[in-house]
Design a protein around this motif. Sequence first.
Motif, PDB file in Angstrom:
ATOM      1  N   SER A  28      -5.359   4.748  -7.910  1.00  0.00           N
ATOM      2  CA  SER A  28      -6.566   5.134  -6.896  1.00  0.00           C
ATOM      3  C   SER A  28      -6.737   6.585  -7.048  1.00  0.00           C
ATOM      4  O   SER A  28      -7.873   7.091  -7.036  1.00  0.00           O
ATOM      5  N   TYR A  59      -5.802   6.911   4.360  1.00  0.00           N
ATOM      6  CA  TYR A  59      -5.216   6.732   2.816  1.00  0.00           C
ATOM      7  C   TYR A  59      -4.346   7.649   2.430  1.00  0.00           C
ATOM      8  O   TYR A  59      -4.285   8.630   2.934  1.00  0.00           O
ATOM      9  N   ASP A  70     -12.169  -0.710   7.879  1.00  0.00           N
ATOM     10  CA  ASP A  70     -12.439   0.552   7.957  1.00  0.00           C
ATOM     11  C   ASP A  70     -13.927   0.777   8.385  1.00  0.00           C
ATOM     12  O   ASP A  70     -14.271   1.423   9.349  1.00  0.00           O
ATOM     13  N   SER A  81       0.837  -1.222  -0.026  1.00  0.00           N
ATOM     14  CA  SER A  81       0.156   0.100  -0.082  1.00  0.00           C
ATOM     15  C   SER A  81       1.004   1.435  -0.104  1.00  0.00           C
ATOM     16  O   SER A  81       1.882   1.434   0.982  1.00  0.00           O
ATOM     17  N   ASP A  97      -4.670   0.933   5.636  1.00  0.00           N
ATOM     18  CA  ASP A  97      -4.953   1.523   4.337  1.00  0.00           C
ATOM     19  C   ASP A  97      -6.612   1.279   4.403  1.00  0.00           C
ATOM     20  O   ASP A  97      -6.919   0.239   3.961  1.00  0.00           O
ATOM     21  N   ARG A  98      -7.329   2.349   4.409  1.00  0.00           N
ATOM     22  CA  ARG A  98      -8.797   2.064   4.323  1.00  0.00           C
ATOM     23  C   ARG A  98      -9.195   1.701   2.899  1.00  0.00           C
ATOM     24  O   ARG A  98     -10.363   0.869   2.983  1.00  0.00           O
ATOM     25  N   GLU A  99      -8.673   2.143   1.968  1.00  0.00           N
ATOM     26  CA  GLU A  99      -8.885   1.368   0.640  1.00  0.00           C
ATOM     27  C   GLU A  99      -8.619   0.140   0.030  1.00  0.00           C
ATOM     28  O   GLU A  99      -9.089  -0.655  -0.421  1.00  0.00           O
ATOM     29  N   GLU A 100      -7.597  -0.210   1.047  1.00  0.00           N
ATOM     30  CA  GLU A 100      -7.100  -1.635   0.806  1.00  0.00           C
ATOM     31  C   GLU A 100      -7.726  -2.639   1.600  1.00  0.00           C
ATOM     32  O   GLU A 100      -8.090  -3.960   1.142  1.00  0.00           O
ATOM     33  N   ASP A 159      -1.432   7.847  -5.712  1.00  0.00           N
ATOM     34  CA  ASP A 159      -1.642   6.445  -5.337  1.00  0.00           C
ATOM     35  C   ASP A 159      -1.821   5.460  -5.975  1.00  0.00           C
ATOM     36  O   ASP A 159      -2.784   5.488  -6.739  1.00  0.00           O
ATOM     37  N   TRP A 183     -11.241  10.732   8.292  1.00  0.00           N
ATOM     38  CA  TRP A 183      -9.813  10.060   8.366  1.00  0.00           C
ATOM     39  C   TRP A 183      -8.999  11.274   8.604  1.00  0.00           C
ATOM     40  O   TRP A 183      -9.245  12.313   8.121  1.00  0.00           O
ATOM     41  N   TYR A 226      -0.041   3.980   0.973  1.00  0.00           N
ATOM     42  CA  TYR A 226      -0.327   4.877   2.306  1.00  0.00           C
ATOM     43  C   TYR A 226       0.511   4.508   3.307  1.00  0.00           C
ATOM     44  O   TYR A 226       1.334   5.077   4.113  1.00  0.00           O
TER      45      TYR A 226
END
Length: 672
Positions: A314, A47, A88, A10, A80-83, A398, A104, A12
């Motif tokens: 992303s 993120y 999350d 990640s 990482d909230r997106e991962e 990202d 966040w 992040y």
Amino acid sequence: MPNRLASATSPYLLQHADNPVDWWEWSDEAFAEAARRDVPVLLSVGYAACHWCHVMAHESFEDPEIAEQINRDFVAVKVDREERPDIDAVYMAATQAMTGQGGWPMTCFLTPAGEPFHCGTYYPPTPRGGLPSFRQLLDAVTTAWREDGARVRGAAGEIAARLADSAAAALPSADIHPDLLDRAAATVEAQFDPQAGGFGAAPKFPPSMVLEFLLRRHERVGGDELPASVRVTCERMARGGIYDQLAGGFARYSVDGRWVVPHFEKMLYDNALLLRVYAHLARVTEDPLPRRIAEETAAFLLRDLRTEEGGFASALDADADGVEGLTYAWTPQQLRDVLGDSDGRWAAELLTVTEAGTFEHGSSTLQLLADPDDPARWERVRAALLAARAKRPQPARDDKVITSWNGLAILALAEAGAALGHPEWVAAAAEAADLLLRLHLVDGRLRRSSRGGVVGAAAGVLEDHGCLADGLFALHQATGEARWLAAGAELLDTALAHFADPGQPGSFFDTADDAEALLHRPRDVTDNASPCGGSSLASALLTASVLVAEPDRYRTAAEAALRSAGVLAEKHPRFAGHWLTAAEAMVRGPLQVAVVGEDGDPARDELLAHARRLAAGGTVIVAGRPDEPGVPLLAGRPLVDGGAAAYVCRGFVCDRPATTVEELTASLLLRP
């Protein structure tokens, strides 16, 4: 010396790899370490493009004294909230329950069993705005844990139990019918800002899914003019500072109510969803603005977010050199320095760059409130400003490839490319789909993300299956290739088998039944900045139900899913935009157009282009030879008198085949 995050995939997490904090990735080993040492877990979620995540990292996580305190008294876990949207979601629910708000960076304190007992968001290094300093918070948590640990653990267990009960509860269902959709539209319209566009007050997020719903409803009910809510909102956003007037692409949201000052990060999902809206709007209006914005937004996706492997990154960061908006904001003097006095003054007036500034420190965002009176001059000025901007510090990218967001991009590029005559967009969508199916499918199961051609370990969640399937079905329609339909159907079968709640028909969890066990299985049914898992799956199921040979199972599942969100859609339509978009398609059938003809037949191409230009949003359109293998919509649809024909169907009722553009127009414009 780098910490444990140095080996993360990640971006992040890698941003924190040189922190003096001894970060762990989310793992059983981290929680076992907390149990061994009998200390709480400090969970930090954010993120890569998050401005305030960067601020807190610089203020606190890079501070050696604060890091020493964290390392001594906690096990620190970075996510990482997106991962990991599942993690999350679980702890965001706790944060919102405890504080009444969320965001966040998210900062949570957990027991070694993962149960939360204190949650918040950003904390400053010194007391500010009613917030304690981060060190004060750390001291207070450590004291409570050491002196009253049993009570803390007991309270955390009670919180976890209440959150699990809340997650298990489903909303009451309601049947989907045109009256419900009309009432939802009326509720949304009552919140419309007629001067600035958008709905509600600042901060304003692009309401892409609500706009798509309102466009589809307009096509269903008719009317001489587009709803002002759609027309004004799309124009104000496109002309405001939230839109990059030089290079295209939208920022994540506007901090003010007039779309002037954005939070500058550019997210893939926003731009994919907005590309779809502007391309749809371009088909139903003679105004050239929507088409220009669609083309510039697609160009942004292909130029700035496309990865070497063919997927889409992303996001672009809000900051450059640690300063938010540094790349994008201008002063009048900076314009004159680049353009000279005459062009500089002209550009300042055109782009609303004032001496006082509309942003910070006397700088302004760029707005294009009216089309320039000299287009050639504007193109010359624009090119010069872009060249100068390219020499400034640039926002970081990202570059992880998220399955669901790439699914949204595939859908938008395939749909818009087919409708607006851009085959290169369709080709880019196909390349991204190839990447996901080749890399993100591991042993038949979908993964959440990859980076640099290396797939991550996190399992795909419900939205990954729904958004990617929907994108694959759009590619099937744009290309006529059977493989996209087959791959999308397999994803739906997996979702139905592993994500459905057996106790609540039509309801789905966001994680699979064999995914990593968290405090509870999250289930978010609201559409926020992007479609929720349930609405994305419902949309894909509905489309599949008219594309596959045996549609009943998908149709039944789609209807049940939409019914499960019926009350939400009626009572809180701004948080059900994608549900409502799918529901509009359902009440129309969905409308289906099968165009048959020999390959290379100009008559087939003409009928297909006309259908794509004229058909309402949500219409399923496929073209090819009669009885094309693997394309059920073309089965039993023969040529008419040896020539091309278009078959228009609503549900199980079909019109006479149309062999001319005039006949097809009459059929498509019939109201349901």
